[in-house]
Design a protein around this motif. Structure first.
Motif, PDB file in Angstrom:
ATOM      1  N   GLY A  74       0.838  -1.249   0.154  1.00  0.00           N
ATOM      2  CA  GLY A  74       0.128  -0.075  -0.128  1.00  0.00           C
ATOM      3  C   GLY A  74       1.046   1.432   0.114  1.00  0.00           C
ATOM      4  N   VAL A  75       0.294   2.276  -0.688  1.00  0.00           N
ATOM      5  CA  VAL A  75       1.066   3.474  -0.713  1.00  0.00           C
ATOM      6  C   VAL A  75       0.210   5.023  -0.081  1.00  0.00           C
ATOM      7  CG1 VAL A  75       2.268   2.872  -2.548  1.00  0.00           C
ATOM      8  CG2 VAL A  75       0.428   4.095  -3.046  1.00  0.00           C
ATOM      9  N   ASP A  76      -0.925   4.617   0.130  1.00  0.00           N
ATOM     10  CA  ASP A  76      -1.926   5.508   0.821  1.00  0.00           C
ATOM     11  C   ASP A  76      -3.197   4.880   1.396  1.00  0.00           C
ATOM     12  OD1 ASP A  76      -3.853   4.826  -1.535  1.00  0.00           O
ATOM     13  OD2 ASP A  76      -3.358   6.679  -2.528  1.00  0.00           O
ATOM     14  N   VAL A  77      -3.903   5.459   1.866  1.00  0.00           N
ATOM     15  CA  VAL A  77      -5.018   5.147   2.671  1.00  0.00           C
ATOM     16  C   VAL A  77      -6.184   4.059   1.711  1.00  0.00           C
ATOM     17  CG1 VAL A  77      -7.549   4.974   3.816  1.00  0.00           C
ATOM     18  CG2 VAL A  77      -5.270   6.535   4.574  1.00  0.00           C
ATOM     19  N   ALA A  78      -6.355   4.565   0.236  1.00  0.00           N
ATOM     20  CA  ALA A  78      -7.172   3.843  -0.444  1.00  0.00           C
ATOM     21  C   ALA A  78      -6.437   2.580  -1.085  1.00  0.00           C
ATOM     22  CB  ALA A  78      -7.434   4.482  -1.683  1.00  0.00           C
ATOM     23  N   SER A  79      -5.280   2.595  -1.321  1.00  0.00           N
ATOM     24  CA  SER A  79      -4.749   1.565  -1.931  1.00  0.00           C
ATOM     25  C   SER A  79      -4.293   0.398  -0.817  1.00  0.00           C
ATOM     26  CB  SER A  79      -3.220   1.866  -2.763  1.00  0.00           C
ATOM     27  OG  SER A  79      -2.206   2.035  -1.695  1.00  0.00           O
ATOM     28  N   SER A  80      -4.112   0.922   0.411  1.00  0.00           N
ATOM     29  CA  SER A  80      -3.786  -0.038   1.441  1.00  0.00           C
ATOM     30  C   SER A  80      -5.189  -0.945   2.001  1.00  0.00           C
ATOM     31  CB  SER A  80      -3.569   0.899   2.700  1.00  0.00           C
ATOM     32  OG  SER A  80      -2.116   1.351   2.478  1.00  0.00           O
ATOM     33  N   ARG A  81      -6.441  -0.037   1.809  1.00  0.00           N
ATOM     34  CA  ARG A  81      -7.569  -0.770   2.110  1.00  0.00           C
ATOM     35  C   ARG A  81      -7.779  -1.686   0.951  1.00  0.00           C
ATOM     36  NH1 ARG A  81     -11.196   4.464   2.518  1.00  0.00           N
ATOM     37  NH2 ARG A  81     -10.781   4.482   4.724  1.00  0.00           N
ATOM     38  N   VAL A  97       0.609  -2.491   4.322  1.00  0.00           N
ATOM     39  CA  VAL A  97      -0.386  -1.024   4.498  1.00  0.00           C
ATOM     40  C   VAL A  97       0.507   0.147   4.953  1.00  0.00           C
ATOM     41  CG1 VAL A  97      -2.481  -2.140   4.626  1.00  0.00           C
ATOM     42  CG2 VAL A  97      -1.370  -1.606   6.906  1.00  0.00           C
ATOM     43  N   ALA A  98       0.360   1.269   4.533  1.00  0.00           N
ATOM     44  CA  ALA A  98       1.120   2.581   4.778  1.00  0.00           C
ATOM     45  C   ALA A  98       0.723   3.493   3.896  1.00  0.00           C
ATOM     46  CB  ALA A  98       2.767   2.032   4.395  1.00  0.00           C
ATOM     47  N   LEU A  99       1.425   4.660   4.393  1.00  0.00           N
ATOM     48  CA  LEU A  99       1.255   6.176   3.681  1.00  0.00           C
ATOM     49  C   LEU A  99       2.808   6.077   2.983  1.00  0.00           C
ATOM     50  CD1 LEU A  99      -0.161   8.194   6.291  1.00  0.00           C
ATOM     51  CD2 LEU A  99      -1.374   6.909   4.577  1.00  0.00           C
ATOM     52  N   LEU A 110      -2.733  14.236   7.928  1.00  0.00           N
ATOM     53  CA  LEU A 110      -1.654  13.164   8.422  1.00  0.00           C
ATOM     54  C   LEU A 110      -2.154  12.383   9.557  1.00  0.00           C
ATOM     55  CD1 LEU A 110       0.627  11.390   7.373  1.00  0.00           C
ATOM     56  CD2 LEU A 110       2.127  13.274   9.062  1.00  0.00           C
ATOM     57  N   ASP A 111      -2.590  12.685  10.763  1.00  0.00           N
ATOM     58  CA  ASP A 111      -3.037  11.833  11.714  1.00  0.00           C
ATOM     59  C   ASP A 111      -3.962  10.874  11.605  1.00  0.00           C
ATOM     60  OD1 ASP A 111      -0.973  12.680  13.862  1.00  0.00           O
ATOM     61  OD2 ASP A 111      -1.945  14.491  13.764  1.00  0.00           O
ATOM     62  N   GLU A 112      -5.161  11.572  10.845  1.00  0.00           N
ATOM     63  CA  GLU A 112      -6.373  10.674  10.492  1.00  0.00           C
ATOM     64  C   GLU A 112      -6.009   9.654   9.695  1.00  0.00           C
ATOM     65  OE1 GLU A 112      -9.334  10.550  11.606  1.00  0.00           O
ATOM     66  OE2 GLU A 112     -10.038   9.259  10.051  1.00  0.00           O
ATOM     67  N   ALA A 113      -5.198  10.039   8.459  1.00  0.00           N
ATOM     68  CA  ALA A 113      -4.612   8.769   7.806  1.00  0.00           C
ATOM     69  C   ALA A 113      -3.785   7.823   8.432  1.00  0.00           C
ATOM     70  CB  ALA A 113      -3.797   9.326   6.578  1.00  0.00           C
ATOM     71  N   LEU A 114      -2.999   8.165   9.345  1.00  0.00           N
ATOM     72  CA  LEU A 114      -2.390   6.883  10.413  1.00  0.00           C
ATOM     73  C   LEU A 114      -3.266   6.371  10.954  1.00  0.00           C
ATOM     74  CD1 LEU A 114       0.588   9.492  11.167  1.00  0.00           C
ATOM     75  CD2 LEU A 114       0.865   7.490  10.036  1.00  0.00           C
ATOM     76  N   ARG A 115      -4.148   6.959  11.379  1.00  0.00           N
ATOM     77  CA  ARG A 115      -5.117   6.065  12.174  1.00  0.00           C
ATOM     78  C   ARG A 115      -5.855   5.070  11.306  1.00  0.00           C
ATOM     79  NH1 ARG A 115      -6.145  10.980  15.155  1.00  0.00           N
ATOM     80  NH2 ARG A 115      -7.490  11.763  13.799  1.00  0.00           N
ATOM     81  N   GLU A 116      -6.163   5.547  10.083  1.00  0.00           N
ATOM     82  CA  GLU A 116      -6.793   4.320   9.265  1.00  0.00           C
ATOM     83  C   GLU A 116      -5.847   3.171   8.839  1.00  0.00           C
ATOM     84  OE1 GLU A 116      -9.764   4.364   7.589  1.00  0.00           O
ATOM     85  OE2 GLU A 116     -10.402   6.620   7.655  1.00  0.00           O
ATOM     86  N   GLY A 130       4.224  -0.949   5.403  1.00  0.00           N
ATOM     87  CA  GLY A 130       4.864  -0.517   4.603  1.00  0.00           C
ATOM     88  C   GLY A 130       4.404  -0.286   3.017  1.00  0.00           C
ATOM     89  N   GLU A 131       4.723   0.667   2.189  1.00  0.00           N
ATOM     90  CA  GLU A 131       6.154   1.422   2.159  1.00  0.00           C
ATOM     91  C   GLU A 131       6.242   2.340   3.060  1.00  0.00           C
ATOM     92  OE1 GLU A 131       7.622   2.265  -1.562  1.00  0.00           O
ATOM     93  OE2 GLU A 131       5.934   1.334  -2.265  1.00  0.00           O
ATOM     94  N   THR A 132       6.902   2.694   3.745  1.00  0.00           N
ATOM     95  CA  THR A 132       7.215   3.876   4.707  1.00  0.00           C
ATOM     96  C   THR A 132       8.724   4.045   4.619  1.00  0.00           C
ATOM     97  OG1 THR A 132       6.903   5.172   6.819  1.00  0.00           O
ATOM     98  CG2 THR A 132       7.280   2.467   6.783  1.00  0.00           C
ATOM     99  N   GLY A 133       9.083   5.154   5.236  1.00  0.00           N
ATOM    100  CA  GLY A 133      10.631   5.527   5.150  1.00  0.00           C
ATOM    101  C   GLY A 133      10.967   6.944   4.716  1.00  0.00           C
TER     102      GLY A 133
END
Ligand SMILES: [Zn+2]
Ligand SMILES: [Zn+2]
Length: 295
Positions: A74-81, A97-99, A110-116, A130-133
């Motif tokens: 995942g790269v954002d909330v939608a793709s992680s879902r 899953v990740a941003l 950002l905080d809301e997305a991290l909660r998702e 991931g992917e994060t970094g």
């Protein structure tokens, strides 16, 4: 009489440049793709051979050449879902899953997305964060604080859920290690599309991290990367496509997909002087250990 002008050589070359390459010879021992983006591949490239279920077609094409499992990243909330839902219903797919580090600084909340992301991280077939970094190549100074804050938050989530951390590191080797040291690394760390030299590889190996090699290892200019592969023990090595990007030689310029993993894993075997079947077996075992069983 055919009144259509025939396709010029130049037009044909341009059309073929966008087409998926032919399938390589199948592997004798199955291996898996540790990092792919099926959603982006289908969105940007369509599907090899057409068909009405492009995601299934990509998974089937991979299985036919011995790439029988994959990790959808995942790269954002939608793709992680999306990835979590695919993994939940597909025996050949696990999800992470990740941003993405270039995505995090652009988010209004950002905080809301991290909660998702944290909610998705609890799902049983979500097997990594991931992917994060850090990416100092595509994110400028202004975005760096949010990028680093997001990275730190993903490390914390990975530790809370006991799941691996999948790191995207572009031009940020030392900063990635610094943040991992400051936060305390999770038990399992994967450096996706490893892009360091032998010295950085040695440091990552010493720390017990896994190094995931992409099609970049086949690029003519990638001498440093091949030196890094040579000193990576098989039990810390993974192979990935990062599809649809980073298509291996000799298919550069065309879209990538998991069915091209045999090209990269054969190159890795050649570069490291290891037996191909033994390397595939080792990488497969690493996958089951790191991500847990697919089936
Ligand atoms: Zn990446
Ligand atoms: Zn990726």
């Amino acid at each position: 009489m055919n009144t259509q002008p025939s396709e010029s050589r130049k037009q044909r070359a341009a059309r073929r440049a966008g087409e998926f390459p032919p399938a390589p010879e199948p592997l004798a021992v199955p291996v898996f793709d540790s990092h792919t983006h099926l959603d982006i591949t289908v969105h940007e490239q369509g599907v090899p051979g057409g068909g009405d279920d492009p995601v299934e077609a990509l998974i089937t094409a991979a299985a036919k050449v011995g790439v029988d499992r994959l990790v959808q990243v995942g790269v954002d909330v939608a793709s992680s879902r999306w990835g979590a839902a695919l993994a939940a219903r597909h025996p050949s797919v696990l999800a992470t899953v990740a941003l993405h580090p270039n995505e995090a600084p652009t988010l209004p909340d950002l905080d809301e997305a991290l909660r998702e992301i944290e909610t998705l991280a609890a799902e049983p077939r979500v097997r990594g964060l991931g992917e994060t970094g850090l990416d100092t190549f595509r994110t400028g100074e202004a975005g760096r604080p949010a990028q680093e804050r997001s990275f730190r938050a993903h490390i914390a989530i990975a530790k809370r859920y006991g799941k691996p951390l999948i790191i995207h590191d572009r031009d940020a080797h030392q900063d990635v290690l610094r943040v991992l040291d400051e936060e305390g690394a999770p038990d399992t760390v994967v450096l996706h599309c490893f892009s360091g030299d032998a010295e950085f590889a040695a440091e990552c190996v010493r720390r017990g991290y896994l190094l995931s090699f992409a099609g970049t290892v086949t690029f003519a200019s990638a001498g440093d990367l091949r030196a890094a592969a040579v000193l990576t023990p098989p039990e810390q090595m993974l192979v990935e496509t990062d599809a649809p990007y980073l298509t291996p030689v000799p298919h550069r310029g065309r879209p990538n997909a998991s069915y091209l993993i045999p090209v990269t894993v054969r190159a890795l075997a050649e570069v490291t002087g290891r037996d191909l079947d033994a390397l595939c077996a080792a990488i497969s075992a690493n996958g089951e250990r790191v991500f847990g069983p697919w089936r």
